[in-house]
Design an enzyme around this catalytic site. Structure first.
Site, PDB file in Angstrom:
ATOM      1  N   ARG A  77      10.328   4.463  10.346  1.00 35.66           N
ATOM      2  CA  ARG A  77      11.106   3.966   9.215  1.00 35.66           C
ATOM      3  C   ARG A  77      11.820   2.682   9.597  1.00 35.66           C
ATOM      4  NH1 ARG A  77      16.149   5.346   8.766  1.00 35.66           N
ATOM      5  NH2 ARG A  77      15.847   7.512   9.437  1.00 35.66           N
TER       6      ARG A  77
ATOM      7  N   LYS B  11       0.988  -6.719  -6.981  1.00 36.92           N
ATOM      8  CA  LYS B  11       0.341  -7.642  -7.896  1.00 36.92           C
ATOM      9  C   LYS B  11      -0.510  -8.668  -7.136  1.00 36.92           C
ATOM     10  CE  LYS B  11       2.713  -5.388 -11.063  1.00 36.92           C
ATOM     11  NZ  LYS B  11       3.758  -4.655 -10.349  1.00 36.92           N
TER      12      LYS B  11
END
Length: 387
Positions: free
Chosen positions: A46, A195
């Site tokens: 993490r 995107k």
């Protein structure tokens, strides 16, 4: 190096052990310490992961920033940035805004005491007029989603610095290939990397880039503490996508410009929104601050009743909600991306029931134009009107 070279070379030469040209995926969640008090630089995934670190270093270098942070989604990136602010803080935000960002601000963060003013940032003086004693930042989407409104980033930065505010820019539509807001003075840039950066509709990701050591360390702390980080497999997919960003963006833009000019001439289209049209509002600002116009085109049909017939008649272009992939997609913002914005609010902005948004892909432009023409004509006939 030129940006095309930087993109193509992401990860190359980083694996010193094997010399792998394509940097490996490291799925490990834990790493052995050489000795007490010593670290390889990786302790827990993490906090840092080798594959993710290559991606983060790359986006920081390409955006000309000091720190890069890969998140689980674009919304996770925004949530991480919002961790900079505290109860009672106020932000000025672009009026024409992605619906998911509006939802996060108004339905989630408002409950924690943050307030937001939505301002037409095409007119920078309106931002200055909206500043309150508790204002901490100006968040800019440019071009906006879905009306492609252009904000002069430099003008906003000047106002923000004069009032000791942060400037945060959503650079999703333009990508660093065409626009680098940090070079214009912005403090933070973020992307829905799902995107254009990913580019293939196959990875969910968000990226943050910071300028300045103090801000970088604050975001590093929040990134680790909130924990909405990008996994190694998705980091690798995003690296792979970014390697071809330059060539893809050129084709997206080439096709989008042709389609925008076609739509302008179609009798069933009343208005076209594309930053590359010289009549577009704030076209001069776009040319000044960016090297291109990207591949997003929005337009209005004559009648809202034509929309269902148009969408069902598309054959090459898919009726789908995302953007930035190699495949062309058409979105209906009123029921998809902006459905969570109250009707009266979105219609006041201009997101009406006649508005459609195209993410223009890399297919042959003539095929896309033929598909749009046929669908527009079919939608007209289904309404009993002449095309």
């Amino acid at each position: 190096m030129h940006i095309e070279t930087q993109l193509a070379q992401i990860g190359t030469g980083k694996d010193k052990v094997t010399g792998a040209v394509n940097f490996p995926i490291y799925p490990a969640t834990a790493y052995r310490h050489p000795a007490p008090g010593e670290s390889t630089g990786f302790d827990y995934t993490r906090t840092a992961n080798p594959t993710r670190s290559v991606l983060e270093e790359a986006i920081a270098a390409i955006e000309k920033g000091d720190g890069g942070f890969a998140c689980a989604s674009g919304m996770a990136a925004i949530q991480t940035i919002m961790g900079l602010f505290a109860q009672g803080d106020h932000l000025i935000v672009s009026l024409d805004l992605y619906g998911g960002t509006y939802r996060l601000f108004e339905q989630v963060l408002s409950r924690y005491g943050l307030t937001f003013s939505y301002v037409d940032l095409r007119e920078p003086q309106l931002a200055e007029e909206a500043i309150l004693p508790n204002t901490k930042a100006i968040l800019v989407e440019t071009p906006t989603n879905p009306l492609m409104q252009i904000t002069d980033i430099g003008a906003i930065v000047e106002i923000a610095k004069r009032h000791s505010l942060l400037t945060i820019v959503d650079n999703t539509f333009m990508t660093p290939y065409y626009q680098r807001p940090l070079e214009l003075g912005a403090d933070l840039v973020f992307h829905s990397a799902t995107k254009y950066l990913g580019g293939h509709n196959d990875v969910l990701a968000g990226l943050i880039v910071t300028k300045g050591q103090e801000l970088t360390e604050k975001i590093r702390f929040l990134h680790n503490s909130i924990g909405a980080v990008l996994g190694p497999q998705d980091s690798w997919l995003l690296i792979r996508g970014m390697k071809t960003l330059a060539v893809r963006m050129e084709r997206h833009q080439e096709n989008a410009l042709k389609i925008a000019h076609f739509l302008k001439t179609h009798p069933q289209v009343t208005e076209v929104f594309y930053p590359g049209l010289d009549e577009h509002h704030n076209y001069e600002a776009q040319v000044k601050q960016a090297s291109g116009f990207s591949g997003m085109v929005s337009f209005r049909v004559r009648h809202a009743s034509q929309v269902p017939g148009f969408l069902s008649s598309l054959q090459v272009i898919s009726f789908a909600e995302s953007l930035g992939g190699v495949e062309s997609l058409c979105t209906y913002p009123a029921t998809q991306t902006h459905a969570d914005i109250p009707v009266e609010v979105r219609e006041k902005v201009g997101v009406c029931d006649r508005l459609l948004r195209l993410s223009v892909g890399i297919e042959n432009a003539n095929d896309l134009i033929a598909d749009l023409d046929a669908a527009l004509n079919a939608s007209c006939k289904s309404e009993g009107r002449e095309s």
